[in-house]
Motif scaffolding. Structure first.
Motif, short mmCIF file in Angstrom:
data_model
loop_
_atom_site.label_atom_id
_atom_site.label_comp_id
_atom_site.label_asym_id
_atom_site.label_seq_id
_atom_site.Cartn_x
_atom_site.Cartn_y
_atom_site.Cartn_z
N LYS A 95 0.80 -1.16 0.11
CA LYS A 95 0.00 0.10 0.11
C LYS A 95 0.76 1.14 0.04
O LYS A 95 0.70 2.27 -0.72
CB LYS A 95 -0.82 0.11 1.18
N ASN A 96 1.87 1.26 0.83
CA ASN A 96 2.79 2.52 1.07
C ASN A 96 3.47 2.67 -0.30
O ASN A 96 4.15 3.81 -0.83
CB ASN A 96 3.82 2.25 2.27
N THR A 97 4.11 1.52 -0.99
CA THR A 97 4.88 1.60 -2.15
C THR A 97 4.02 2.03 -3.15
O THR A 97 4.34 3.00 -4.20
CB THR A 97 5.46 0.27 -2.14
N GLY A 98 2.76 1.63 -3.34
CA GLY A 98 1.82 2.17 -4.35
C GLY A 98 1.44 3.49 -4.45
O GLY A 98 1.19 4.17 -5.31
N SER A 99 1.69 4.30 -2.99
CA SER A 99 1.10 5.50 -3.10
C SER A 99 2.09 6.46 -3.36
O SER A 99 1.88 7.69 -3.85
CB SER A 99 0.53 5.91 -1.59
N ASN A 100 3.41 6.17 -3.65
CA ASN A 100 4.36 6.92 -4.04
C ASN A 100 4.64 8.08 -3.18
O ASN A 100 5.25 9.39 -3.69
CB ASN A 100 4.34 7.66 -5.46
N ARG A 101 4.32 8.06 -1.76
CA ARG A 101 4.53 9.16 -0.75
C ARG A 101 5.83 8.91 -0.27
O ARG A 101 6.42 7.78 -0.18
CB ARG A 101 3.72 8.95 0.36
N PRO A 102 6.59 10.20 0.11
CA PRO A 102 8.10 10.17 0.65
C PRO A 102 7.56 9.53 2.12
O PRO A 102 6.67 9.95 2.87
CB PRO A 102 8.68 11.58 0.82
N VAL A 103 8.84 8.74 2.72
CA VAL A 103 8.85 8.47 4.04
C VAL A 103 8.91 9.78 5.21
O VAL A 103 9.70 10.71 4.53
CB VAL A 103 10.25 7.27 4.38
N SER A 104 8.15 9.82 6.08
CA SER A 104 8.06 11.20 6.58
C SER A 104 8.89 10.92 7.96
O SER A 104 9.02 9.94 8.56
CB SER A 104 6.76 11.33 7.20
#
Length: 132
Positions: free
Chosen positions: A7-16
Motif C-alpha cells: 500500500k505504501n509503495t503504491g502511493s509514492n509518498r515520501p517517508v516522513s
C-alpha cells in the motif's frame, strides 16, 4: 506486513520526515557541520594516537621528513589552515551551543547573526593560527 508495504509503495509518498520537505537554512547547515567536524576531529585524534603507537620512529622524525620535502610556504599554509579550520569551527560553534543551553540567542534573528559571527570568527582564527 506485506500488505502494508504494498500500500505504501503504491502511493509514492515520501517517508516522513523526508529530507526533501525541509528548506535548508544556515542554522541547519551549521548543525550538520558541527556534528561532522566533531566526528572528523574524534577520528583524527584517534588515528594520530594509534599511528603514534604502531608506526616506527617518533614525531620528530616525521616532522623532519615533511621538512625535507621542501614544500612551498603557500602549500604549508594551506595545509595548516585545512587542519585548524575544523577545530576552530567546532570550538566557536560549541561556545554558541553552550550559550543556547543558557537560554541566550534563541530568537531566529539571533540564530542567523550568531551563525555569521561564528563563520567569520572561524575564518579569522584559522587564518591567524595557520600563520604561526
Amino acid at each position: 506486513m506485506e500488505q502494508f508495504w504494498n500500500k505504501n509503495t503504491g502511493s509514492n509518498r515520501p517517508v516522513s520526515p523526508h529530507i526533501t520537505v525541509y528548506s535548508w537554512s544556515l542554522p541547519m547547515m551549521m548543525s550538520i557541520c558541527h556534528r561532522g567536524t566533531g566526528m572528523a576531529l574524534s577520528g583524527g585524534v584517534s588515528l594520530f594516537g594509534v599511528s603514534a603507537l604502531l608506526l616506527p620512529g617518533n614525531f620528530e622524525s616525521y616532522l623532519e621528513f615533511v621538512k625535507s620535502l621542501c614544500l612551498g610556504p603557500a602549500l604549508i599554509y594551506t595545509a595548516k589552515f585545512a587542519l585548524v579550520f575544523p577545530l576552530m569551527y567546532h570550538t566557536w560553534n560549541g561556545i554558541r551551543h553552550l550559550m543556547w543551553d543558557l537560554g541566550k540567542g534563541l530568537k531566529t534573528a539571533h540564530l542567523y547573526q550568531s551563525g555569521v559571527a561564528i563563520l567569520v570568527l572561524t575564518v579569522l582564527s584559522s587564518a591567524g593560527l595557520a600563520a604561526m
